[in-house]
Design a protein around this motif. Structure first.
Motif, short mmCIF file in Angstrom:
data_model
loop_
_atom_site.label_atom_id
_atom_site.label_comp_id
_atom_site.label_asym_id
_atom_site.label_seq_id
_atom_site.Cartn_x
_atom_site.Cartn_y
_atom_site.Cartn_z
N THR A 1 37.92 35.61 30.82
CA THR A 1 37.23 34.33 30.68
C THR A 1 38.18 33.38 29.97
O THR A 1 38.84 33.78 29.01
CB THR A 1 35.96 34.51 29.82
N LEU B 1 30.07 25.93 32.86
CA LEU B 1 30.49 27.29 33.24
C LEU B 1 30.85 27.29 34.72
O LEU B 1 30.01 26.93 35.55
CB LEU B 1 29.36 28.28 32.94
N THR C 1 34.24 26.46 30.41
CA THR C 1 34.64 27.85 30.56
C THR C 1 34.65 28.29 32.01
O THR C 1 33.92 27.73 32.84
CB THR C 1 33.71 28.74 29.70
N ASN D 1 35.17 32.02 34.47
CA ASN D 1 35.44 33.45 34.60
C ASN D 1 36.27 33.64 35.88
O ASN D 1 35.97 32.99 36.89
CB ASN D 1 34.14 34.24 34.74
N ALA E 1 27.45 37.35 36.11
CA ALA E 1 26.12 37.99 36.16
C ALA E 1 25.99 38.98 37.33
O ALA E 1 24.98 39.03 38.00
CB ALA E 1 25.01 36.95 36.23
N ALA E 2 27.03 39.76 37.57
CA ALA E 2 27.00 40.73 38.66
C ALA E 2 27.31 42.13 38.16
O ALA E 2 27.80 42.98 38.88
CB ALA E 2 27.99 40.33 39.74
N GLY E 3 27.06 42.36 36.87
CA GLY E 3 27.32 43.68 36.31
C GLY E 3 28.79 43.92 36.02
O GLY E 3 29.24 45.05 35.91
N ALA F 1 30.18 42.51 33.33
CA ALA F 1 30.29 42.16 31.90
C ALA F 1 30.76 40.73 31.65
O ALA F 1 31.51 40.49 30.71
CB ALA F 1 31.18 43.17 31.19
N SER F 2 30.28 39.79 32.47
CA SER F 2 30.68 38.39 32.24
C SER F 2 30.12 37.87 30.93
O SER F 2 30.76 37.07 30.24
CB SER F 2 30.23 37.50 33.40
N SER F 3 28.92 38.34 30.54
CA SER F 3 28.35 37.83 29.29
C SER F 3 29.18 38.31 28.10
O SER F 3 29.31 37.60 27.11
CB SER F 3 26.88 38.23 29.14
N GLY G 1 32.31 36.22 28.17
CA GLY G 1 31.90 34.81 28.01
C GLY G 1 31.57 34.48 26.56
O GLY G 1 32.07 33.48 26.02
N LYS H 1 22.18 40.61 39.70
CA LYS H 1 21.35 41.80 39.72
C LYS H 1 19.86 41.49 39.56
O LYS H 1 19.49 40.41 39.08
CB LYS H 1 21.82 42.75 38.64
N SER I 1 20.02 43.06 31.92
CA SER I 1 20.18 44.07 30.86
C SER I 1 19.15 43.81 29.77
O SER I 1 18.49 44.73 29.29
CB SER I 1 21.57 43.99 30.24
#
Ligand code: ATP
Ligand code: DP6
Length: 400
Positions: free
Chosen positions: A50, A68, A112, A114, A119-121, A123-125, A128, A208, A212
């Motif tokens: 990121t 974003l 920002t 990426n 948000a596709a699993g 680990a962007s959060s 981020g 997804k 989570s």
């Protein structure tokens, strides 16, 4: 005194991390405190990163803003909490040194991007929020350590606290009600075990179904198996995993990684209603890794799955031919092998004996049909300051 109209800017990049002992469950959703400790490997920013610019100026119209991937995002409560905490840390500095510009009073602009699906699993959060917190800490010239900053990143997204370090990182869940002991610490730098590699099989880059955040809450409140995970499983394996990293014991690392992923997904299945993150393609990847290990006569590969169907396969550089080579032999048609790391992988033809293995025919078919992209990467460094800004000298967002 004339009004300060300067545009202040700081830019950073931050990495993704993929846990080998998973965080799943909150003991305090408001402070985002976990039910258990977790441990992850930080992945190289040469491949996944990121890039974030934090900027502030008295000339910016309030309120604070976030762009974003070129789109204006509404600031959610987690982001607002991070901004508030960082701003108060800056205000404290300003109150003890009157010569400092009053940056805490200016609106913030965060831009920002990426370089991988959001948000596709993947680990962007994590990347981020680590980038957001680190960039603002640089902008505000905060003297705080990455561990201290991890307390803030955790409140953006739990897994983000681990992305403030490179290498092998533990998030110590802590016990205190105020969360002051719920922090990330580096177990070992990347240089300690630099040969760790990760092959990501991208099964689905779509957003997804169950996030989570909500999935783990459902598990917490409905799964009895989860209580066993929190009380017995994780406390035991955290120590074992730290020891495996210290000793660079891949066999133990692989055993715990695969067991923990399975235990986490078993808890998801034990949730009411059940949560299915893994699909047929994910299960085919598990079978393939088992096959590779069986052929090698030892554990040379370890699979792990987050809250989605994508498979991350950890292996050591020395086993590249057996692990990445076998997958290249099978999935050579998928995107992602054309990069520097992918070109260096030799497709392992002899392992292609598996094509004659009838029992594996459907596994091979499911995998080849379901994996459309691979990402080759390895262990890497924590957040870094960079000179390239995503905000220009007039304070406008630069769209890359
Ligand atoms: N670069 C970024 N800067 C700030 N926030 C981001 C950034 N990238 C992602 N986010 C936040 O994280 C959210 C996505 O988190 P989510 O947990 O749904 O997916 P993920 O992190 O890609 O998957 P997972 O956590 O399962 O690996 C985005 O909607 C956005 O709010
Ligand atoms: C399966 C996981 O990836 C879960 C990550 O959960 P998040 O960190 O995305 O959750 P929030 O704290 O609610 O934002 C396991 C892990 O990374 O440890």
């Amino acid at each position: 005194m004339a009004e300060d109209k300067s545009i202040y800017c700081a830019s950073v990049t931050a990495p993704v991390n993929i846990a080998v002992v998973k965080y799943w469950g909150k003991r305090d959703p408001k402070l985002n405190l976990p039910t258990n400790s977790s441990l992850s490997v930080t992945l190289s920013q040469s491949d996944l990163r990121t890039h974030t610019t934090a900027s502030c100026s008295s000339t910016y119209p309030p309120p604070d803003t976030l762009i974003l991937n070129g789109q204006s995002e509404e600031l959610n409560n987690r982001t607002l909490t991070c901004l508030k905490l960082l701003r108060s840390m800056r205000a404290e500095l300003e109150s003890s040194d009157a010569t400092l510009p009053k940056l805490s009073q200016h609106p913030l602009k965060v831009v920002t991007a990426n370089n991988f699906p959001t948000a596709a699993g993947l680990a962007s959060s994590a990347a981020g929020f680590a980038a957001l917190v680190y960039a603002i800490a640089q902008l505000y010239q905060l003297p705080h350590s990455p561990t201290e900053l991890s307390r803030i990143a955790r409140q953006g997204s739990g897994s983000a606290c681990r992305s403030l370090f490179g290498g092998y990182v533990a998030w110590e869940g802590g016990e205190k009600a105020d969360g002051s002991d719920s922090l990330a610490v580096q177990v070992a730098p990347p240089s300690h075990w630099p040969g760790m590699r990760a092959l990501i099989l991208v099964v689905s880059a779509a957003k997804k179904g169950v996030s989570s955040t909500s999935g783990m809450q459902q598990t917490c409140t409905t799964s009895a198996l989860f209580q066993h995970r929190v009380k017995d499983v994780v406390p035991r394996v955290m120590g074992q995993m730290k020891e495996a990293v210290e000793k660079k014991d891949f066999d133990k690392f692989a055993e715990i990684t695969m067991r923990d992923s399975n235990n986490f997904h078993a808890c998801c299945l034990d949730t009411t209603p059940p949560i299915f993150y893994m699909n047929d393609v994910s299960r085919a990847a598990v079978r393939m890794v088992e096959w590779i290990n069986e052929k090698a006569g030892r554990r040379v590969a370890a699979y792990t799955f987050d809250a989605g169907p994508n498979c991350v396969v950890y292996y050591e550089e020395g086993s590249g031919r057996e692990v990445a080579g076998t997958f290249k032999g099978l999935l050579g048609g998928a995107a992602g092998w054309d990069g520097e790391r992918g070109r260096a992988v030799e497709a392992a033809e002899e392992m292609a004996g598996l094509k004659e293995d009838k029992a594996l025919a459907s596994v091979v078919e499911t995998l080849t049909a379901g994996v459309n992209r691979v990402i080759l990467t390895g262990v890497g460094e924590g957040p870094m300051k960079v000179d390239e800004h995503l905000v220009d000298e007039k304070g406008e967002a630069v769209v890359s």
